[in-house]
Design a protein around this motif. Sequence first.
Motif, PDB file in Angstrom:
ATOM      1  N   TRP A 195      36.285  10.574  28.510  1.00  0.00           N
ATOM      2  CA  TRP A 195      34.990  10.038  27.928  1.00  0.00           C
ATOM      3  C   TRP A 195      34.158  10.314  29.063  1.00  0.00           C
ATOM      4  CZ3 TRP A 195      32.402   5.851  30.354  1.00  0.00           C
ATOM      5  CH2 TRP A 195      31.212   5.478  29.447  1.00  0.00           C
ATOM      6  N   ARG A 196      32.737  10.640  28.742  1.00  0.00           N
ATOM      7  CA  ARG A 196      31.905  10.970  29.667  1.00  0.00           C
ATOM      8  C   ARG A 196      30.686   9.932  29.896  1.00  0.00           C
ATOM      9  NH1 ARG A 196      29.268  16.810  30.996  1.00  0.00           N
ATOM     10  NH2 ARG A 196      28.393  16.498  33.149  1.00  0.00           N
ATOM     11  N   SER A 197      30.582   9.274  31.107  1.00  0.00           N
ATOM     12  CA  SER A 197      29.301   8.194  30.914  1.00  0.00           C
ATOM     13  C   SER A 197      28.086   8.681  30.871  1.00  0.00           C
ATOM     14  CB  SER A 197      29.586   7.563  32.248  1.00  0.00           C
ATOM     15  OG  SER A 197      29.207   8.259  33.411  1.00  0.00           O
ATOM     16  N   ILE A 198      26.909   8.092  30.398  1.00  0.00           N
ATOM     17  CA  ILE A 198      25.490   8.593  30.296  1.00  0.00           C
ATOM     18  C   ILE A 198      24.780   7.979  31.406  1.00  0.00           C
ATOM     19  CG2 ILE A 198      23.559   8.570  28.749  1.00  0.00           C
ATOM     20  CD1 ILE A 198      26.111  10.175  27.611  1.00  0.00           C
ATOM     21  N   ASP A 199      23.951   8.468  31.785  1.00  0.00           N
ATOM     22  CA  ASP A 199      23.037   8.003  32.949  1.00  0.00           C
ATOM     23  C   ASP A 199      21.872   7.180  32.221  1.00  0.00           C
ATOM     24  OD1 ASP A 199      21.440  10.166  32.043  1.00  0.00           O
ATOM     25  OD2 ASP A 199      21.491  11.267  33.829  1.00  0.00           O
ATOM     26  N   GLU A 200      20.826   6.938  32.980  1.00  0.00           N
ATOM     27  CA  GLU A 200      19.544   6.075  32.631  1.00  0.00           C
ATOM     28  C   GLU A 200      18.670   6.926  31.759  1.00  0.00           C
ATOM     29  OE1 GLU A 200      17.776   4.556  36.124  1.00  0.00           O
ATOM     30  OE2 GLU A 200      19.358   3.109  36.268  1.00  0.00           O
ATOM     31  N   ASN A 201      18.727   8.499  31.848  1.00  0.00           N
ATOM     32  CA  ASN A 201      17.925   9.276  31.358  1.00  0.00           C
ATOM     33  C   ASN A 201      18.499   9.837  29.899  1.00  0.00           C
ATOM     34  OD1 ASN A 201      16.147   9.193  33.286  1.00  0.00           O
ATOM     35  ND2 ASN A 201      17.214  10.669  34.361  1.00  0.00           N
ATOM     36  N   GLY A 202      19.746   9.105  29.474  1.00  0.00           N
ATOM     37  CA  GLY A 202      20.463   9.466  28.466  1.00  0.00           C
ATOM     38  C   GLY A 202      21.181  10.620  28.356  1.00  0.00           C
ATOM     39  N   ARG A 203      21.426  11.327  29.258  1.00  0.00           N
ATOM     40  CA  ARG A 203      22.056  12.537  29.771  1.00  0.00           C
ATOM     41  C   ARG A 203      23.389  12.320  30.284  1.00  0.00           C
ATOM     42  NH1 ARG A 203      17.849  15.944  32.882  1.00  0.00           N
ATOM     43  NH2 ARG A 203      17.852  14.166  34.029  1.00  0.00           N
ATOM     44  N   PRO A 204      24.416  13.244  29.997  1.00  0.00           N
ATOM     45  CA  PRO A 204      25.966  13.045  30.869  1.00  0.00           C
ATOM     46  C   PRO A 204      25.524  12.782  32.137  1.00  0.00           C
ATOM     47  CG  PRO A 204      25.876  14.589  28.891  1.00  0.00           C
ATOM     48  CD  PRO A 204      24.388  14.333  29.274  1.00  0.00           C
ATOM     49  N   THR A 205      26.231  12.198  32.694  1.00  0.00           N
ATOM     50  CA  THR A 205      26.569  11.847  34.307  1.00  0.00           C
ATOM     51  C   THR A 205      26.814  13.049  35.134  1.00  0.00           C
ATOM     52  OG1 THR A 205      26.870   9.505  33.922  1.00  0.00           O
ATOM     53  CG2 THR A 205      27.341  10.687  36.114  1.00  0.00           C
ATOM     54  N   ASP A 206      26.187  13.419  35.940  1.00  0.00           N
ATOM     55  CA  ASP A 206      26.514  14.597  36.639  1.00  0.00           C
ATOM     56  C   ASP A 206      25.700  14.592  37.933  1.00  0.00           C
ATOM     57  OD1 ASP A 206      27.086  17.124  37.749  1.00  0.00           O
ATOM     58  OD2 ASP A 206      26.029  18.323  36.095  1.00  0.00           O
ATOM     59  N   HIS A 207      26.765  14.471  39.269  1.00  0.00           N
ATOM     60  CA  HIS A 207      26.382  14.102  40.541  1.00  0.00           C
ATOM     61  C   HIS A 207      26.442  15.582  41.516  1.00  0.00           C
ATOM     62  CE1 HIS A 207      26.194   9.925  39.800  1.00  0.00           C
ATOM     63  NE2 HIS A 207      27.381   9.937  39.219  1.00  0.00           N
ATOM     64  N   PHE A 208      26.517  16.589  40.707  1.00  0.00           N
ATOM     65  CA  PHE A 208      26.715  17.970  41.321  1.00  0.00           C
ATOM     66  C   PHE A 208      25.434  18.122  42.439  1.00  0.00           C
ATOM     67  CE2 PHE A 208      30.910  18.977  39.437  1.00  0.00           C
ATOM     68  CZ  PHE A 208      31.247  20.072  40.116  1.00  0.00           C
ATOM     69  N   TRP A 209      24.236  17.804  41.686  1.00  0.00           N
ATOM     70  CA  TRP A 209      23.050  17.946  42.294  1.00  0.00           C
ATOM     71  C   TRP A 209      23.065  17.483  43.663  1.00  0.00           C
ATOM     72  CZ3 TRP A 209      19.885  14.224  44.015  1.00  0.00           C
ATOM     73  CH2 TRP A 209      20.062  13.036  43.509  1.00  0.00           C
ATOM     74  N   ARG A 210      23.713  16.443  43.731  1.00  0.00           N
ATOM     75  CA  ARG A 210      23.703  15.737  45.291  1.00  0.00           C
ATOM     76  C   ARG A 210      24.327  16.834  46.386  1.00  0.00           C
ATOM     77  NH1 ARG A 210      25.186   9.548  44.012  1.00  0.00           N
ATOM     78  NH2 ARG A 210      23.288   9.108  42.536  1.00  0.00           N
TER      79      ARG A 210
END
Length: 512
Positions: A195-210
């Motif tokens: 199960w993959r969580s959803i961020d505040e923008n309605g897209r799948p969570t992804d912290h790779f950009w950090r």
Amino acid sequence: MARPRWQRPLPRSTGLGALAWDRFVAIWATVNLVWVAFDLTYVPLRTFWLQRNLYPIPSAPLAVPLTFIPDITPWVDPIKGIEPHRETDTFLQQFEELERVMANPAADPALQKRLLERQAELMAQMIDSNPFLASDRAGTLEKIKNRLRQRADRDSAKDSARRLLSPEWLERQSWQGELRFWQEQVLPLVETNYWRSIDENGRPTDHFWRIDLLLFQSVFLLDILQRLIRIKRRLPALRWHEVLLRRWTDLPLLLPFWRWLRIVPVAERLQTSGLANLEPLRAVVSRGVVALLAVELFEVLALQLLDGVQGLIRSRQWPQRIRALRSHQSVTSSSEERELAELVRIWAPLLLAEVAPRLAPELQGVLGYTLRQSLDRTVVPPPLRQLKPLLQVESGLSRQLAAGMVDSLLELSRSAGQRLAQRDDAQLDLLQRFVDRFWDELALALERGPALERSQDLLCALLEQLKGTYLSQISRAGIETLLRELDALTVAAAPKGSTSVTPEAEPPTPQA
């Protein structure tokens, strides 16, 4: 012969510090490109990273284990917002408890029966709810159902699960064999669900950009600023927006989206730093593009060129353009250097003094034959033409006359050529006057007679025929022949041991 561009020596770097920094950035950008590729493919390939197995035949449960690869999912899943799915995780935990009870010989049979029924109920709930939809793996449930039906020989997947998890089935079958079936063909498929969580923008969570921003893009920003300062120092007249446009290929390194475009600046840095020679690859790619587009491109260019020539031919301005070639009306000519008259002064002595004397035997033969024919028709009467002595005298006379005339003409030509070879201002004036008069008379003749219109019609008709014949001959086979000729002129002529590339002092800045 030509030499391949990737084998031509490049200028050396002006400083070791700049070269070391460029190579470090090129290596770091390559690492970032690998990191981006891993990020883009992690979710689709998560099953591989979780199980570390290769399936040569997708429809068969045959697997090739790659145990030497470490399990990275515990570290990467939190970055991508991936968590165990509740329903499938409950099924796996319940099966572990069932396995522990069934492996204990002293376990209560009632407890074993209750756990088997509970496991069958969880399987039925999984089939009804299909939790694999949350991870876009709907086909995984179908694989599980097909394997259950094949194992139990039933049409219903739920009935197959109840039969395989019933005490009656386990009394006829060995629990160890059934456990191997569940562990090898069912449980690995259940483990792939998540199960993959959803961020505040309605897209799948992804912290790779950090990680990308902290470790890579900060270095890229520093390098791009350094390159912009280099260009500004080398070309102070450029404005800053023009300098930025010269490094437009570096933009993908700073974009948080379309990160696969970073392959362009990474390839450019590897090439300019001397760490890799990508010019042969670029040549192969460009050759493929040329082979695909050359036919249409050649047809368009040839048709445009022929149409332009036809437009010039159909123009009614021929006499005016011919008169414009005169020295006193030409805009491009100068008084100090009259090009056309100078060409006449150079070529006339060459033709009169050197080429013409070497043609003396041929000129004598042509002139002698003409004189003999003239004497035979005008001087000698028809009854006397049968006398051989008279014919011999006639032939000898014609040869002597031809030799004398040719010698006289060649002597005159040689003397005229020698005179023209001497630089004389009066002579140049006469030549210029002759050329100007020639253009005047040619333009006047075209205006008075029908030659202009007739010549235009004939030339346009000739070009129309040329369009049909030349354009029809353009084919991909001809383009391939041209490319093979290009290879023969470039690759075959390259000396051995000349493939080394030295780094540049300043990488070329692509124009916007």
